[in-house]
Motif scaffolding. Structure first.
Motif, PDB file in Angstrom:
ATOM      1  N   ARG A  33      -8.385  -4.572  -5.752  1.00 13.99           N
ATOM      2  CA  ARG A  33      -7.964  -5.681  -4.899  1.00 13.99           C
ATOM      3  C   ARG A  33      -6.592  -6.138  -5.375  1.00 13.99           C
ATOM      4  O   ARG A  33      -6.455  -6.534  -6.538  1.00 13.99           O
ATOM      5  CB  ARG A  33      -8.956  -6.840  -4.992  1.00 13.99           C
ATOM      6  N   PRO A  34      -5.564  -6.056  -4.534  1.00 11.86           N
ATOM      7  CA  PRO A  34      -4.246  -6.507  -4.971  1.00 11.86           C
ATOM      8  C   PRO A  34      -4.291  -7.943  -5.462  1.00 11.86           C
ATOM      9  O   PRO A  34      -4.966  -8.784  -4.893  1.00 11.86           O
ATOM     10  CB  PRO A  34      -3.392  -6.384  -3.702  1.00 11.86           C
ATOM     11  N   SER A  35      -3.593  -8.212  -6.548  1.00 11.77           N
ATOM     12  CA  SER A  35      -3.658  -9.524  -7.182  1.00 11.77           C
ATOM     13  C   SER A  35      -2.259 -10.060  -7.455  1.00 11.77           C
ATOM     14  O   SER A  35      -1.586  -9.597  -8.368  1.00 11.77           O
ATOM     15  CB  SER A  35      -4.425  -9.406  -8.498  1.00 11.77           C
ATOM     16  N   LEU A  74       5.174  -3.093 -11.889  1.00  8.68           N
ATOM     17  CA  LEU A  74       4.420  -2.578 -13.037  1.00  8.68           C
ATOM     18  C   LEU A  74       2.937  -2.918 -12.967  1.00  8.68           C
ATOM     19  O   LEU A  74       2.107  -2.175 -13.483  1.00  8.68           O
ATOM     20  CB  LEU A  74       5.012  -3.117 -14.341  1.00  8.68           C
ATOM     21  N   SER A  75       2.611  -4.050 -12.350  1.00  8.54           N
ATOM     22  CA  SER A  75       1.203  -4.420 -12.199  1.00  8.54           C
ATOM     23  C   SER A  75       1.073  -5.453 -11.089  1.00  8.54           C
ATOM     24  O   SER A  75       2.040  -6.121 -10.723  1.00  8.54           O
ATOM     25  CB  SER A  75       0.629  -4.974 -13.502  1.00  8.54           C
ATOM     26  N   GLY A  76      -0.149  -5.572 -10.561  1.00  5.53           N
ATOM     27  CA  GLY A  76      -0.415  -6.533  -9.501  1.00  5.53           C
ATOM     28  C   GLY A  76       0.176  -6.119  -8.177  1.00  5.53           C
ATOM     29  O   GLY A  76       0.456  -4.944  -7.938  1.00  5.53           O
ATOM     30  N   SER A  77       0.405  -7.113  -7.317  1.00  8.86           N
ATOM     31  CA  SER A  77       0.967  -6.854  -5.994  1.00  8.86           C
ATOM     32  C   SER A  77       1.705  -8.089  -5.515  1.00  8.86           C
ATOM     33  O   SER A  77       1.539  -9.179  -6.065  1.00  8.86           O
ATOM     34  CB  SER A  77      -0.144  -6.490  -5.010  1.00  8.86           C
ATOM     35  N   ALA A  78       2.525  -7.901  -4.489  1.00 11.86           N
ATOM     36  CA  ALA A  78       3.265  -9.016  -3.903  1.00 11.86           C
ATOM     37  C   ALA A  78       3.418  -8.769  -2.414  1.00 11.86           C
ATOM     38  O   ALA A  78       3.475  -7.626  -1.958  1.00 11.86           O
ATOM     39  CB  ALA A  78       4.631  -9.157  -4.561  1.00 11.86           C
ATOM     40  N   ARG A  79       3.473  -9.876  -1.675  1.00 15.23           N
ATOM     41  CA  ARG A  79       3.656  -9.849  -0.219  1.00 15.23           C
ATOM     42  C   ARG A  79       4.741 -10.864   0.144  1.00 15.23           C
ATOM     43  O   ARG A  79       5.008 -11.776  -0.634  1.00 15.23           O
ATOM     44  CB  ARG A  79       2.364 -10.259   0.485  1.00 15.23           C
ATOM     45  N   PRO A  80       5.326 -10.730   1.350  1.00 11.01           N
ATOM     46  CA  PRO A  80       6.254 -11.767   1.793  1.00 11.01           C
ATOM     47  C   PRO A  80       5.555 -13.126   1.790  1.00 11.01           C
ATOM     48  O   PRO A  80       4.353 -13.226   2.039  1.00 11.01           O
ATOM     49  CB  PRO A  80       6.610 -11.331   3.218  1.00 11.01           C
ATOM     50  N   ASN A  81       6.296 -14.151   1.484  1.00 15.80           N
ATOM     51  CA  ASN A  81       5.856 -15.548   1.367  1.00 15.80           C
ATOM     52  C   ASN A  81       5.116 -15.863   0.069  1.00 15.80           C
ATOM     53  O   ASN A  81       4.750 -17.017  -0.153  1.00 15.80           O
ATOM     54  CB  ASN A  81       5.026 -15.992   2.576  1.00 15.80           C
ATOM     55  N   MET A 108      10.776  -0.823   0.878  1.00 13.57           N
ATOM     56  CA  MET A 108      10.608   0.373   0.055  1.00 13.57           C
ATOM     57  C   MET A 108      11.334   1.503   0.771  1.00 13.57           C
ATOM     58  O   MET A 108      11.033   1.799   1.927  1.00 13.57           O
ATOM     59  CB  MET A 108       9.130   0.723  -0.116  1.00 13.57           C
ATOM     60  N   PHE A 109      12.324   2.083   0.104  1.00 15.98           N
ATOM     61  CA  PHE A 109      13.110   3.184   0.654  1.00 15.98           C
ATOM     62  C   PHE A 109      13.670   2.843   2.031  1.00 15.98           C
ATOM     63  O   PHE A 109      13.513   3.579   2.997  1.00 15.98           O
ATOM     64  CB  PHE A 109      12.287   4.475   0.663  1.00 15.98           C
ATOM     65  N   ARG A 110      14.309   1.670   2.116  1.00 12.11           N
ATOM     66  CA  ARG A 110      14.994   1.172   3.313  1.00 12.11           C
ATOM     67  C   ARG A 110      14.069   0.897   4.498  1.00 12.11           C
ATOM     68  O   ARG A 110      14.495   0.816   5.630  1.00 12.11           O
ATOM     69  CB  ARG A 110      16.120   2.112   3.740  1.00 12.11           C
ATOM     70  N   ARG A 111      12.779   0.766   4.233  1.00 10.26           N
ATOM     71  CA  ARG A 111      11.810   0.415   5.281  1.00 10.26           C
ATOM     72  C   ARG A 111      11.090  -0.866   4.878  1.00 10.26           C
ATOM     73  O   ARG A 111      10.709  -1.036   3.720  1.00 10.26           O
ATOM     74  CB  ARG A 111      10.789   1.537   5.465  1.00 10.26           C
ATOM     75  N   LYS A 112      10.889  -1.733   5.862  1.00  9.68           N
ATOM     76  CA  LYS A 112      10.189  -2.989   5.622  1.00  9.68           C
ATOM     77  C   LYS A 112       8.774  -2.709   5.117  1.00  9.68           C
ATOM     78  O   LYS A 112       8.110  -1.797   5.599  1.00  9.68           O
ATOM     79  CB  LYS A 112      10.128  -3.766   6.937  1.00  9.68           C
ATOM     80  N   ALA A 113       8.319  -3.498   4.148  1.00  8.35           N
ATOM     81  CA  ALA A 113       6.973  -3.330   3.587  1.00  8.35           C
ATOM     82  C   ALA A 113       6.222  -4.649   3.662  1.00  8.35           C
ATOM     83  O   ALA A 113       6.812  -5.719   3.507  1.00  8.35           O
ATOM     84  CB  ALA A 113       7.058  -2.859   2.144  1.00  8.35           C
ATOM     85  N   ASN A 114       4.919  -4.571   3.899  1.00 12.18           N
ATOM     86  CA  ASN A 114       4.072  -5.764   3.936  1.00 12.18           C
ATOM     87  C   ASN A 114       3.485  -6.092   2.577  1.00 12.18           C
ATOM     88  O   ASN A 114       3.030  -7.211   2.346  1.00 12.18           O
ATOM     89  CB  ASN A 114       2.939  -5.588   4.943  1.00 12.18           C
ATOM     90  N   ILE A 115       3.457  -5.093   1.682  1.00 12.07           N
ATOM     91  CA  ILE A 115       2.899  -5.297   0.344  1.00 12.07           C
ATOM     92  C   ILE A 115       3.508  -4.253  -0.587  1.00 12.07           C
ATOM     93  O   ILE A 115       3.800  -3.132  -0.180  1.00 12.07           O
ATOM     94  CB  ILE A 115       1.354  -5.192   0.343  1.00 12.07           C
ATOM     95  N   GLN A 129       2.722  -2.750  -4.660  1.00 13.77           N
ATOM     96  CA  GLN A 129       1.752  -2.804  -5.746  1.00 13.77           C
ATOM     97  C   GLN A 129       2.154  -1.840  -6.848  1.00 13.77           C
ATOM     98  O   GLN A 129       3.179  -1.165  -6.735  1.00 13.77           O
ATOM     99  CB  GLN A 129       0.346  -2.516  -5.231  1.00 13.77           C
ATOM    100  N   GLN A 130       1.358  -1.785  -7.884  1.00 15.23           N
ATOM    101  CA  GLN A 130       1.661  -1.013  -9.085  1.00 15.23           C
ATOM    102  C   GLN A 130       2.209   0.365  -8.756  1.00 15.23           C
ATOM    103  O   GLN A 130       1.631   1.106  -7.982  1.00 15.23           O
ATOM    104  CB  GLN A 130       0.406  -0.887  -9.934  1.00 15.23           C
ATOM    105  N   GLY A 131       3.353   0.689  -9.354  1.00 19.15           N
ATOM    106  CA  GLY A 131       3.955   2.003  -9.197  1.00 19.15           C
ATOM    107  C   GLY A 131       4.991   2.086  -8.095  1.00 19.15           C
ATOM    108  O   GLY A 131       5.757   3.045  -8.041  1.00 19.15           O
ATOM    109  N   ASP A 132       5.059   1.097  -7.222  1.00 18.85           N
ATOM    110  CA  ASP A 132       6.001   1.138  -6.101  1.00 18.85           C
ATOM    111  C   ASP A 132       7.411   0.763  -6.552  1.00 18.85           C
ATOM    112  O   ASP A 132       7.605  -0.188  -7.293  1.00 18.85           O
ATOM    113  CB  ASP A 132       5.573   0.163  -4.993  1.00 18.85           C
ATOM    114  N   ARG A 133       8.394   1.534  -6.062  1.00 20.48           N
ATOM    115  CA  ARG A 133       9.812   1.175  -6.199  1.00 20.48           C
ATOM    116  C   ARG A 133      10.151   0.348  -4.976  1.00 20.48           C
ATOM    117  O   ARG A 133       9.831   0.739  -3.864  1.00 20.48           O
ATOM    118  CB  ARG A 133      10.689   2.423  -6.236  1.00 20.48           C
TER     119      ARG A 133
END
Length: 122
Positions: free
Chosen positions: A43-45, A71-78, A97-104, A106-110
């Protein structure tokens, strides 16, 4: 991985078992059988969100973009993110992420995180 004197490769897994190979296909088989994908949170935290910032730059009219790796957890807009060394919190305006809008993210994402009212020089 340990390179052998005859051009082969020897690996030892976590249980101390040794596997060897003399070609690239054998090496790939050994790596695929012993390597596992990173364990992402079920569960993203946002409470445990940790982001390693590589670069920071302002975009006029948008805010400041922080690029790096989650590195850990997750984040969303707002979501609110804390900058402990600056004793401040900022709201995430957007994620990419890679010039595309993302909604979330999480760990490992650039990713790139856009926040407002943040000095990129800090």
């Amino acid at each position: 991985l340990i390179g052998g004197g005859t051009g082969g490769v020897t690996t030892t897994n976590a249980h101390g078992e040794v596997a060897g190979t003399n070609n690239i296909h054998g090496l790939l088989d050994v790596l695929q059988s012993q390597m596992r994908a990173p364990n992402r949170d079920a569960r993203p935290s946002p409470e445990r969100f940790h982001f390693a910032v590589d670069h920071c730059f302002p975009i006029k009219g948008q805010g400041t973009v922080l690029t790096g790796t989650c590195l850990s957890g997750s984040a969303r807009p707002n979501d609110m993110v804390e900058f402990p060394t600056l004793a401040t919190q900022k709201k995430i305006k957007g994620l990419q992420m890679f010039r595309r809008k993302a909604n979330i993210i999480q760990q490992g994402d650039r990713a790139g995180i856009c926040v407002s009212n943040f000095d990129a020089k800090l």
